[in-house]
Write a protein that holds these residues in place. Structure first.
Motif, mmCIF file in Angstrom:
data_model
loop_
_atom_site.group_PDB
_atom_site.id
_atom_site.type_symbol
_atom_site.label_atom_id
_atom_site.label_comp_id
_atom_site.label_asym_id
_atom_site.label_seq_id
_atom_site.Cartn_x
_atom_site.Cartn_y
_atom_site.Cartn_z
ATOM 1 N N LEU A 213 -43.072 9.201 -26.887
ATOM 2 C CA LEU A 213 -43.809 10.062 -27.805
ATOM 3 C C LEU A 213 -43.009 11.316 -28.138
ATOM 4 C CD1 LEU A 213 -47.344 9.697 -26.250
ATOM 5 C CD2 LEU A 213 -46.577 8.783 -28.441
ATOM 6 N N ALA A 214 -42.354 11.874 -27.144
ATOM 7 C CA ALA A 214 -41.509 13.047 -27.389
ATOM 8 C C ALA A 214 -40.359 12.674 -28.317
ATOM 9 C CB ALA A 214 -40.983 13.599 -26.066
ATOM 10 N N ASP A 215 -39.793 11.502 -28.122
ATOM 11 C CA ASP A 215 -38.702 11.032 -28.978
ATOM 12 C C ASP A 215 -39.174 10.868 -30.420
ATOM 13 O OD1 ASP A 215 -36.022 10.088 -29.410
ATOM 14 O OD2 ASP A 215 -36.852 8.062 -29.509
ATOM 15 N N ASP A 216 -40.410 10.429 -30.603
ATOM 16 C CA ASP A 216 -40.965 10.254 -31.943
ATOM 17 C C ASP A 216 -41.032 11.565 -32.718
ATOM 18 O OD1 ASP A 216 -41.266 7.548 -31.614
ATOM 19 O OD2 ASP A 216 -43.419 7.630 -31.217
ATOM 20 N N LEU A 217 -41.022 12.658 -32.011
ATOM 21 C CA LEU A 217 -41.085 13.952 -32.688
ATOM 22 C C LEU A 217 -39.784 14.281 -33.410
ATOM 23 C CD1 LEU A 217 -42.992 16.053 -30.032
ATOM 24 C CD2 LEU A 217 -43.877 15.105 -32.161
ATOM 25 N N MET B 275 -28.158 6.241 -26.061
ATOM 26 C CA MET B 275 -29.493 6.784 -25.859
ATOM 27 C C MET B 275 -29.508 8.248 -26.294
ATOM 28 S SD MET B 275 -31.631 6.936 -22.346
ATOM 29 C CE MET B 275 -33.336 7.271 -22.395
ATOM 30 N N LYS B 276 -30.506 8.626 -27.009
ATOM 31 C CA LYS B 276 -30.657 9.980 -27.510
ATOM 32 C C LYS B 276 -31.187 10.893 -26.411
ATOM 33 C CE LYS B 276 -33.829 11.549 -30.726
ATOM 34 N NZ LYS B 276 -34.567 11.298 -31.929
ATOM 35 N N VAL B 277 -30.667 12.102 -26.360
ATOM 36 C CA VAL B 277 -31.120 13.074 -25.371
ATOM 37 C C VAL B 277 -32.269 13.879 -25.971
ATOM 38 C CG1 VAL B 277 -30.463 15.084 -24.015
ATOM 39 C CG2 VAL B 277 -28.832 13.225 -24.351
ATOM 40 N N LEU B 278 -33.348 13.971 -25.224
ATOM 41 C CA LEU B 278 -34.505 14.747 -25.670
ATOM 42 C C LEU B 278 -34.353 16.193 -25.224
ATOM 43 C CD1 LEU B 278 -37.397 12.310 -24.764
ATOM 44 C CD2 LEU B 278 -36.451 12.755 -27.021
ATOM 45 N N THR B 279 -34.874 17.091 -26.017
ATOM 46 C CA THR B 279 -34.847 18.500 -25.647
ATOM 47 C C THR B 279 -36.111 18.853 -24.870
ATOM 48 O OG1 THR B 279 -35.993 19.252 -27.640
ATOM 49 C CG2 THR B 279 -33.579 19.042 -27.770
ATOM 50 N N ASP B 280 -36.026 19.956 -24.136
ATOM 51 C CA ASP B 280 -37.211 20.461 -23.438
ATOM 52 C C ASP B 280 -38.318 20.767 -24.439
ATOM 53 O OD1 ASP B 280 -35.864 20.278 -21.019
ATOM 54 O OD2 ASP B 280 -35.262 22.385 -21.021
ATOM 55 N N ALA B 281 -37.926 21.237 -25.626
ATOM 56 C CA ALA B 281 -38.914 21.572 -26.660
ATOM 57 C C ALA B 281 -39.685 20.333 -27.112
ATOM 58 C CB ALA B 281 -38.229 22.250 -27.847
ATOM 59 N N GLN B 282 -38.987 19.219 -27.288
ATOM 60 C CA GLN B 282 -39.660 17.990 -27.706
ATOM 61 C C GLN B 282 -40.635 17.511 -26.643
ATOM 62 O OE1 GLN B 282 -35.705 16.202 -28.766
ATOM 63 N NE2 GLN B 282 -37.017 15.006 -30.125
ATOM 64 N N ILE B 283 -40.193 17.528 -25.390
ATOM 65 C CA ILE B 283 -41.070 17.083 -24.313
ATOM 66 C C ILE B 283 -42.261 18.029 -24.181
ATOM 67 C CG2 ILE B 283 -41.211 16.752 -21.807
ATOM 68 C CD1 ILE B 283 -38.290 15.703 -22.002
ATOM 69 N N GLY B 284 -41.999 19.323 -24.265
ATOM 70 C CA GLY B 284 -43.086 20.305 -24.185
ATOM 71 C C GLY B 284 -44.095 20.136 -25.300
ATOM 72 N N LEU B 285 -43.598 19.897 -26.504
ATOM 73 C CA LEU B 285 -44.498 19.703 -27.644
ATOM 74 C C LEU B 285 -45.340 18.450 -27.468
ATOM 75 C CD1 LEU B 285 -45.390 20.794 -30.374
ATOM 76 C CD2 LEU B 285 -43.534 19.498 -31.420
ATOM 77 N N ALA B 286 -44.735 17.387 -26.930
ATOM 78 C CA ALA B 286 -45.482 16.143 -26.686
ATOM 79 C C ALA B 286 -46.574 16.374 -25.645
ATOM 80 C CB ALA B 286 -44.529 15.039 -26.228
ATOM 81 N N ILE B 287 -46.250 17.118 -24.595
ATOM 82 C CA ILE B 287 -47.245 17.410 -23.556
ATOM 83 C C ILE B 287 -48.392 18.232 -24.131
ATOM 84 C CG2 ILE B 287 -47.646 18.692 -21.411
ATOM 85 C CD1 ILE B 287 -44.734 17.831 -20.627
ATOM 86 N N LYS B 288 -48.057 19.248 -24.899
ATOM 87 C CA LYS B 288 -49.098 20.094 -25.484
ATOM 88 C C LYS B 288 -49.994 19.292 -26.419
ATOM 89 C CE LYS B 288 -49.880 24.435 -27.883
ATOM 90 N NZ LYS B 288 -49.239 25.669 -28.388
ATOM 91 N N ALA B 289 -49.385 18.472 -27.275
ATOM 92 C CA ALA B 289 -50.177 17.659 -28.208
ATOM 93 C C ALA B 289 -51.069 16.681 -27.452
ATOM 94 C CB ALA B 289 -49.250 16.911 -29.166
ATOM 95 N N ALA B 290 -50.531 16.082 -26.389
ATOM 96 C CA ALA B 290 -51.310 15.128 -25.591
ATOM 97 C C ALA B 290 -52.458 15.824 -24.883
ATOM 98 C CB ALA B 290 -50.403 14.436 -24.583
ATOM 99 N N ARG B 291 -52.168 16.997 -24.333
ATOM 100 C CA ARG B 291 -53.219 17.765 -23.645
ATOM 101 C C ARG B 291 -54.328 18.134 -24.625
ATOM 102 N NH1 ARG B 291 -54.285 22.862 -23.824
ATOM 103 N NH2 ARG B 291 -52.261 23.593 -24.532
ATOM 104 N N GLN B 292 -53.947 18.591 -25.797
ATOM 105 C CA GLN B 292 -54.945 18.967 -26.796
ATOM 106 C C GLN B 292 -55.725 17.749 -27.282
ATOM 107 O OE1 GLN B 292 -52.392 21.069 -29.551
ATOM 108 N NE2 GLN B 292 -52.896 23.042 -28.624
ATOM 109 N N LEU C 12 -38.983 20.319 -17.117
ATOM 110 C CA LEU C 12 -39.989 19.631 -16.322
ATOM 111 C C LEU C 12 -39.282 18.769 -15.278
ATOM 112 C CD1 LEU C 12 -43.127 19.198 -16.553
ATOM 113 C CD2 LEU C 12 -42.609 17.209 -17.932
ATOM 114 N N SER C 13 -39.669 18.889 -14.017
ATOM 115 C CA SER C 13 -39.090 18.018 -12.983
ATOM 116 C C SER C 13 -39.703 16.622 -13.115
ATOM 117 C CB SER C 13 -39.373 18.582 -11.589
ATOM 118 O OG SER C 13 -40.733 18.375 -11.244
#
Length: 109
Positions: A70-74, A1-18, A48-49
């Motif tokens: 979605l974050a993984d897709d980035l 399993m690939k480990v996601l970075t905080d940056a990837q998760i943050g970017l996914a959240i920002k894109a989703a919010r927008q 993110l907790s």
């Protein structure tokens, strides 16, 4: 399993919010995050907790596992191309629409 970075998760959240047309201030309030914490999370400078991830996903109308996918897709780069961001927005809209349709169909049962 690939480990996601905080940056990837943050970017996914920002894109989703927008994609949901929410301001950072409104989204922070609805997810019980401070605007500063949300800014740091979206920038990948704060982890993110699990409880926060659940609240964020709930407010976006998606499940946490979908947010992770979605974050993984980035990919491995935090600076995803504009095409990847647009794909993410389309995927989020589709996931949200599917969740709404499922909720409607469950209400008719």
């Amino acid at each position: 399993m690939k480990v996601l970075t905080d940056a990837q998760i943050g970017l996914a959240i920002k894109a989703a919010r927008q994609a949901a047309h929410m301001t950072a201030k409104d989204f922070a309030e609805k997810t019980d995050l401070s605007p500063t914490a949300l800014s740091k999370i979206e920038a990948g400078r704060q982890c993110l907790s699990l409880a926060e991830a659940v609240r964020v996903a709930h407010e976006l109308g998606i499940r946490v596992d979908h947010l992770v996918r979605l974050a993984d897709d980035l990919g491995v780069h935090a600076e995803a191309s504009s095409n990847a961001r647009e794909k993410l927005k389309r995927d989020l809209k589709l996931a949200h629409d599917q969740a709404v349709l499922a909720a409607i169909s469950m209400g008719k049962s």
